[in-house]
Design a protein around this motif. Sequence first.
Motif: not given
Length: 136
Positions: A32, A115-116, A134, A136
């Motif tokens: 990424k 999501k973020t 992000p 995660e």
Amino acid sequence: MTRLSRRVLVPAVGAVVLGSILSACSSSGGPKGAVGTSGAITSFVTVDVSSPPMITVQNRTAQPLIDVSLAIKSGMLTFTDRISRLEANERRPIRQGDFTSRDGTSFSLRVARPKTIAVTAKDLDGKQFDVTLPWE
């Protein structure tokens, strides 16, 4: 003889073409990050969401941060929390339930799929920091 070879050849060519199309459309799963970078994201803060009831925020600057605002974004829903001061290299755990939406609803992983997470802050000199990381 030519009829038998045509019966075998057409499905074989079709399978090869289908396989090449599917492999071209699949994601590579590569590293990424932006093209031409090492993939490492450097930021003024780190946000750890790996232990579910807590979100840990760490200041990575050499100065204290003031007016730290955290926003968990999940589609159209946004849940926010504020930290008045975060010292240099300090780690602060925040409960996920402390994040609230505009109508006062507490954040829950059962309701929202984040999501973020966006972080904004200022240092003592008034310099503004903004980052979106992000989830995660």
